[in-house]
Design a protein around this motif. Structure first.
Motif, PDB file in Angstrom:
ATOM      1  N   MET A   1       0.853  -1.186   0.000  1.00 12.81           N
ATOM      2  CA  MET A   1       0.000   0.000   0.000  1.00 12.81           C
ATOM      3  C   MET A   1       0.891   1.239   0.000  1.00 12.81           C
ATOM      4  N   SER A   2       0.830   2.031  -1.087  1.00 14.33           N
ATOM      5  CA  SER A   2       1.684   3.201  -1.210  1.00 14.33           C
ATOM      6  C   SER A   2       1.077   4.376  -0.461  1.00 14.33           C
ATOM      7  N   GLN A   3       1.961   5.243   0.038  1.00 12.79           N
ATOM      8  CA  GLN A   3       1.517   6.391   0.804  1.00 12.79           C
ATOM      9  C   GLN A   3       1.120   7.531  -0.117  1.00 12.79           C
ATOM     10  N   THR A   4       0.006   8.181   0.170  1.00 15.46           N
ATOM     11  CA  THR A   4      -0.504   9.307  -0.597  1.00 15.46           C
ATOM     12  C   THR A   4      -0.250  10.587   0.188  1.00 15.46           C
ATOM     13  N   PRO A   5       0.175  11.673  -0.478  1.00 14.83           N
ATOM     14  CA  PRO A   5       0.369  12.943   0.237  1.00 14.83           C
ATOM     15  C   PRO A   5      -0.934  13.413   0.881  1.00 14.83           C
ATOM     16  N   LEU A   6      -0.811  14.153   1.970  1.00 15.93           N
ATOM     17  CA  LEU A   6      -1.989  14.698   2.632  1.00 15.93           C
ATOM     18  C   LEU A   6      -2.680  15.694   1.702  1.00 15.93           C
ATOM     19  N   PRO A   7      -3.999  15.772   1.749  1.00 18.17           N
ATOM     20  CA  PRO A   7      -4.720  16.702   0.870  1.00 18.17           C
ATOM     21  C   PRO A   7      -4.312  18.143   1.143  1.00 18.17           C
ATOM     22  N   ALA A   8      -4.157  18.921   0.075  1.00 17.22           N
ATOM     23  CA  ALA A   8      -3.652  20.294   0.200  1.00 17.22           C
ATOM     24  C   ALA A   8      -4.758  21.309   0.447  1.00 17.22           C
ATOM     25  N   SER A   9      -6.009  20.904   0.288  1.00 17.52           N
ATOM     26  CA  SER A   9      -7.120  21.844   0.437  1.00 17.52           C
ATOM     27  C   SER A   9      -8.369  21.096   0.892  1.00 17.52           C
ATOM     28  N   ILE A  10      -9.407  21.872   1.204  1.00 14.09           N
ATOM     29  CA  ILE A  10     -10.682  21.261   1.593  1.00 14.09           C
ATOM     30  C   ILE A  10     -11.263  20.479   0.422  1.00 14.09           C
ATOM     31  N   ASP A  11     -11.162  21.043  -0.778  1.00  6.26           N
ATOM     32  CA  ASP A  11     -11.672  20.348  -1.962  1.00  6.26           C
ATOM     33  C   ASP A  11     -10.926  19.030  -2.193  1.00  6.26           C
ATOM     34  N   ASP A  12      -9.612  19.055  -1.961  1.00 11.08           N
ATOM     35  CA  ASP A  12      -8.832  17.814  -2.091  1.00 11.08           C
ATOM     36  C   ASP A  12      -9.275  16.776  -1.066  1.00 11.08           C
ATOM     37  N   THR A  13      -9.613  17.250   0.136  1.00 12.28           N
ATOM     38  CA  THR A  13     -10.086  16.333   1.179  1.00 12.28           C
ATOM     39  C   THR A  13     -11.425  15.723   0.799  1.00 12.28           C
ATOM     40  N   LEU A  14     -12.321  16.541   0.255  1.00 12.26           N
ATOM     41  CA  LEU A  14     -13.605  16.032  -0.229  1.00 12.26           C
ATOM     42  C   LEU A  14     -13.395  14.985  -1.318  1.00 12.26           C
ATOM     43  N   HIS A  15     -12.462  15.265  -2.217  1.00 11.96           N
ATOM     44  CA  HIS A  15     -12.173  14.334  -3.308  1.00 11.96           C
ATOM     45  C   HIS A  15     -11.590  13.028  -2.768  1.00 11.96           C
ATOM     46  N   LEU A  16     -10.730  13.151  -1.756  1.00 12.62           N
ATOM     47  CA  LEU A  16     -10.124  11.972  -1.139  1.00 12.62           C
ATOM     48  C   LEU A  16     -11.190  11.066  -0.537  1.00 12.62           C
ATOM     49  N   MET A  17     -12.135  11.676   0.195  1.00 18.23           N
ATOM     50  CA  MET A  17     -13.214  10.903   0.802  1.00 18.23           C
ATOM     51  C   MET A  17     -14.106  10.287  -0.279  1.00 18.23           C
ATOM     52  N   ASP A  18     -14.352  11.072  -1.318  1.00 21.43           N
ATOM     53  CA  ASP A  18     -15.195  10.605  -2.412  1.00 21.43           C
ATOM     54  C   ASP A  18     -14.587   9.392  -3.114  1.00 21.43           C
ATOM     55  N   GLN A  19     -13.270   9.390  -3.242  1.00 24.33           N
ATOM     56  CA  GLN A  19     -12.571   8.268  -3.875  1.00 24.33           C
ATOM     57  C   GLN A  19     -12.868   6.947  -3.176  1.00 24.33           C
ATOM     58  N   ALA A  20     -13.012   7.014  -1.866  1.00 22.72           N
ATOM     59  CA  ALA A  20     -13.257   5.796  -1.078  1.00 22.72           C
ATOM     60  C   ALA A  20     -14.746   5.522  -0.904  1.00 22.72           C
ATOM     61  N   GLY A  21     -15.590   6.303  -1.574  1.00 26.99           N
ATOM     62  CA  GLY A  21     -17.030   6.081  -1.498  1.00 26.99           C
ATOM     63  C   GLY A  21     -17.689   6.665  -0.269  1.00 26.99           C
ATOM     64  N   TYR A  22     -16.973   7.579   0.431  1.00 28.96           N
ATOM     65  CA  TYR A  22     -17.555   8.216   1.622  1.00 28.96           C
ATOM     66  C   TYR A  22     -18.124   9.568   1.195  1.00 28.96           C
ATOM     67  N   VAL A  23     -19.430   9.728   1.357  1.00 29.84           N
ATOM     68  CA  VAL A  23     -20.097  10.967   0.936  1.00 29.84           C
ATOM     69  C   VAL A  23     -20.062  11.946   2.110  1.00 29.84           C
ATOM     70  N   ALA A  24     -19.064  12.815   2.123  1.00 28.32           N
ATOM     71  CA  ALA A  24     -18.876  13.755   3.220  1.00 28.32           C
ATOM     72  C   ALA A  24     -19.443  15.119   2.856  1.00 28.32           C
ATOM     73  N   ASP A  25     -19.923  15.847   3.870  1.00 25.14           N
ATOM     74  CA  ASP A  25     -20.311  17.230   3.610  1.00 25.14           C
ATOM     75  C   ASP A  25     -19.090  18.129   3.796  1.00 25.14           C
ATOM     76  N   ARG A  26     -19.221  19.386   3.414  1.00 26.74           N
ATOM     77  CA  ARG A  26     -18.061  20.278   3.404  1.00 26.74           C
ATOM     78  C   ARG A  26     -17.557  20.603   4.815  1.00 26.74           C
TER      79      ARG A  26
END
Length: 312
Positions: A1-26
């Motif tokens: 399992m390769s390490q991914t850099p920490l998200p650089a913004s709130i939008d990146d964090t939303l995208h990160l959660m979305d990638q794993a199928g987690y529907v997060a609010d802002r």
């Protein structure tokens, strides 16, 4: 399992959660981004089944970090959560030393209280360096643990370290990503909350819950997904239940009905499967039968819009 850099913004964090199928609010994405950026523990409070624990699992998966989970319970102590000494192995070491004539007390003490004999539990494991970077440390359902253990955690959360009398202080090179969850069965002390960023994880609105069902139960018919979500939302809003159904129960119910080849809510089938959605007999008796039929009739007002929507 390769390490991914920490998200650089709130939008990146939303995208990160979305990638794993987690529907997060802002709002959740914002506090999560800040916790990662500031290297602060994140304290998640909310009803059971709203997805608090899943957040830690998603972070572990998307960031490529190890997940270390400490499941809290009444009576949890340092030996189970932090460390203990391997007493049988220490006794063997003492017997070997005695047989060899090495009975110098000070040297023997150093020998048996060596890291070789230390059994590391989740807290200590979370402070260890890893090739994948700092792990995600999930402290789950902290409200189930005793206040004494809660007080012990203050050093861990504030300084990412543990004091072991025989060895000294063990400090993490990089603070772990700490996620603490609680179902609020008791209040957590302010001293612990002050060391964390805080977020209340609420039940999702209908739109977000529908999107969660679509993603997690892709085999469910579109109309069934709409009606299940509308039914659950109405239960939470209108019924005085002992335990309201969480998102986990919504997903279970949608899955169960889909497995039974239902394409829409049938009053009889809904009544028969309420045990998947509700976990207390008093709640089931309050809802089943004519009440279920009435609720389905009420939510059916939106059926034409549902029928016109394409299946996914």
């Amino acid at each position: 399992m390769s390490q991914t850099p920490l998200p650089a913004s709130i939008d990146d964090t939303l995208h990160l959660m979305d990638q794993a199928g987690y529907v997060a609010d802002r709002s959740l994405a914002t506090v999560l981004h800040l916790a990662l950026k500031m290297k602060r523990p994140l304290f998640l409070e909310g009803e059971a089944g709203v997805g608090k624990t899943e957040i830690a699992k998603v972070l572990s998966t998307t960031l490529g970090r190890d997940l270390i989970r400490l499941q809290c319970y009444e009576g949890l102590d340092i030996a189970s959560a932090v460390y203990e000494w391997n007493y049988p192995a220490q006794m063997v070491e003492i017997r070997v030393a005695e047989a060899a004539g090495d009975t110098e007390h000070q040297e023997l003490s150093k020998s048996i209280f060596d890291e070789r004999f230390l059994i590391k539990r989740p807290v200590l494991q979370a402070l260890e360096p890893s090739l994948n970077g700092a792990p995600v440390f999930l402290i789950d359902e902290l409200d189930r643990a005793d206040e004494a253990f809660e007080a012990f955690l203050l050093e861990v959360l504030a300084d990412s370290q543990v004091s072991i009398p025989e060895l000294g202080t063990v400090k993490a090179d990089e603070p772990p990503i700490v996620i603490i969850t609680t179902n609020r069965t008791r209040e957590i002390h302010d001293a612990l909350k002050r060391r964390c960023l805080y977020h209340w994880v609420d039940y999702p609105d209908a739109e977000r819950e529908l999107e969660i069902v679509r993603r997690k139960v892709p085999g469910a018919a579109e109309r069934l997904a709409h009606e299940v979500v509308a039914f659950v939302q109405k239960l939470r809003a209108d019924e005085d239940l002992f335990k309201q159904p969480g998102v986990a129960e919504t997903l279970d119910w949608a899955t169960a009905l889909s497995e039974l080849n239902e394409i829409a809510l049938d009053p009889d089938m809904a009544s028969d499967t309420l045990g998947v959605l509700l976990k207390y007999q008093d709640d089931i008796e309050r809802v089943r039968g004519s009440k279920v039929r009435l609720m389905i009739d009420e939510i059916r007002k939106d059926v034409p819009q549902v029928q016109s929507m394409p299946a996914i």
